[in-house]
Design an enzyme around this catalytic site. Structure first.
Site, PDB file in Angstrom:
ATOM      1  N   ALA A 297       0.826  -1.210   0.000  1.00 38.12           N
ATOM      2  CA  ALA A 297       0.000   0.000   0.000  1.00 38.12           C
ATOM      3  C   ALA A 297       0.856   1.254   0.000  1.00 38.12           C
ATOM      4  CB  ALA A 297      -0.933  -0.012   1.208  1.00 38.12           C
ATOM      5  N   LYS A 298       1.931   1.252   0.777  1.00 44.36           N
ATOM      6  CA  LYS A 298       2.778   2.454   0.845  1.00 44.36           C
ATOM      7  C   LYS A 298       3.499   2.694  -0.472  1.00 44.36           C
ATOM      8  CE  LYS A 298       4.901   6.036   2.381  1.00 44.36           C
ATOM      9  NZ  LYS A 298       6.095   5.977   3.226  1.00 44.36           N
ATOM     10  N   LEU A 299       3.945   1.642  -1.140  1.00 44.84           N
ATOM     11  CA  LEU A 299       4.607   1.817  -2.433  1.00 44.84           C
ATOM     12  C   LEU A 299       3.633   2.384  -3.462  1.00 44.84           C
ATOM     13  CD1 LEU A 299       6.877  -1.337  -2.792  1.00 44.84           C
ATOM     14  CD2 LEU A 299       7.529   0.987  -2.124  1.00 44.84           C
TER      15      LEU A 299
END
Length: 296
Positions: free
Chosen positions: A173-175
């Site tokens: 999700a962060k990427l």
């Protein structure tokens, strides 16, 4: 582990120092560790307990927060006879806030489980200011019971906490989030360049864009707070964003995808090292000239 008392924080840089202070402010005891002595000294000056011994931290901590630059450093910290997997007490909760390579970290999860270490990946958004205030956005991957156990620490760090899925999902999700930021910076800078070339300054345009459907976090926040004022002081570097974009590109390829827009964004960010040094603020990507004129 029924009650968390002492929380270890490994990595006391711009983000980790703020996290450590936010955790202590929430009423939990903190012990911090960093390989860089001045970082330890700065945290000690804040009133935090610090150590240069991983064994000491692991022996005291009920939960350990990692705030490190990349997954290679995390892996080196965890593995081996003197690594955190070997040293941590069974039941310890490991919370990794690093924006890391999902493949590298997911390969370590079986060893963590075998050692009885509970694992939560929780990469963050919000920068050093959010870390210091305890108002970070957190992208969380964890088993439900591990998330519940880690909640006192996560609540001290993040105002907006999103449980994406099982362990490893937070990294993905962060990427995706950072790929979008990287893309929005490029598309916004080119759109505003079109407007400027046609006679409308960005300052004239921005308020209306932010009231319309073309707005993004970049136009709402980065442009007024970091770019138009020439601040370029987010605390997040070109080096870190290039790393995150590169990881997103790897995730794309590993998923069997070849997406032209994402591929172009990746090429521009990786090629920017010729113009922008690693330690420059990542928002400076808007200053590079992406205009390419075809020869006739």
């Amino acid at each position: 582990m029924s009650k968390l008392s002492t929380i270890g924080v490994i990595g006391l840089g711009k983000m980790g120092r703020g996290m450590a202070n936010s955790i202590q402010r929430a009423g939990l005891s903190v012990i911090g560790l960093d390989a860089y002595a001045p970082a330890r000294e700065a945290c000690a000056a804040d009133g935090l307990r610090v150590t240069d011994s991983l064994a000491e931290l692991a022996g005291l901590a009920d939960a350990i927060v990692l705030s490190l630059p990349n997954s290679d450093i995390v892996r080196a910290l965890l593995e081996g006879p003197e690594g955190l997997i070997a040293l941590a007490r069974p039941g310890t909760i490991l919370i990794d806030t690093t924006t890391a390579d999902p493949k590298t970290m997911q390969a370590l999860i079986p060893a963590l489980r075998e050692a009885g270490v509970r694992f939560v990946d929780a990469p963050v958004s919000g920068g050093p200011a959010g870390a210091a205030k305890g108002t970070l956005t957190m992208f969380i991957g964890a088993a439900a019971e591990d998330l519940e156990a880690a909640t006192p620490v996560l609540a001290a760090l993040g105002e907006k906490r999103f449980h994406i899925g099982e362990a490893g999902a937070g990294y993905i999700a962060k990427l995706v989030n950072n790929l979008l930021v990287a893309s929005h910076l490029l598309t916004a800078s080119e759109a505003f360049r079109i407007a400027e070339a046609a006679g409308v300054r960005t300052e004239q345009l921005l308020e209306s864009i932010n009231a319309g459907s073309g707005r993004s976090g970049v136009t709402l926040y980065n442009y007024p707070s970091r770019i138009l004022n020439q601040g370029f002081d987010s605390g997040f570097t070109m080096q870190l964003m290039r790393k995150d974009v590169r990881l997103a590109q790897s995730l794309m390829r590993e998923s069997g995808l070849d997406l032209p827009v994402s591929r172009t964004v990746g090429a521009i960010w990786q090629g920017s090292d010729k113009e922008l040094a690693d330690q420059e603020d990542f928002n400076r990507i808007v200053t590079i000239d992406t205009n390419q004129r075809q020869a006739h």
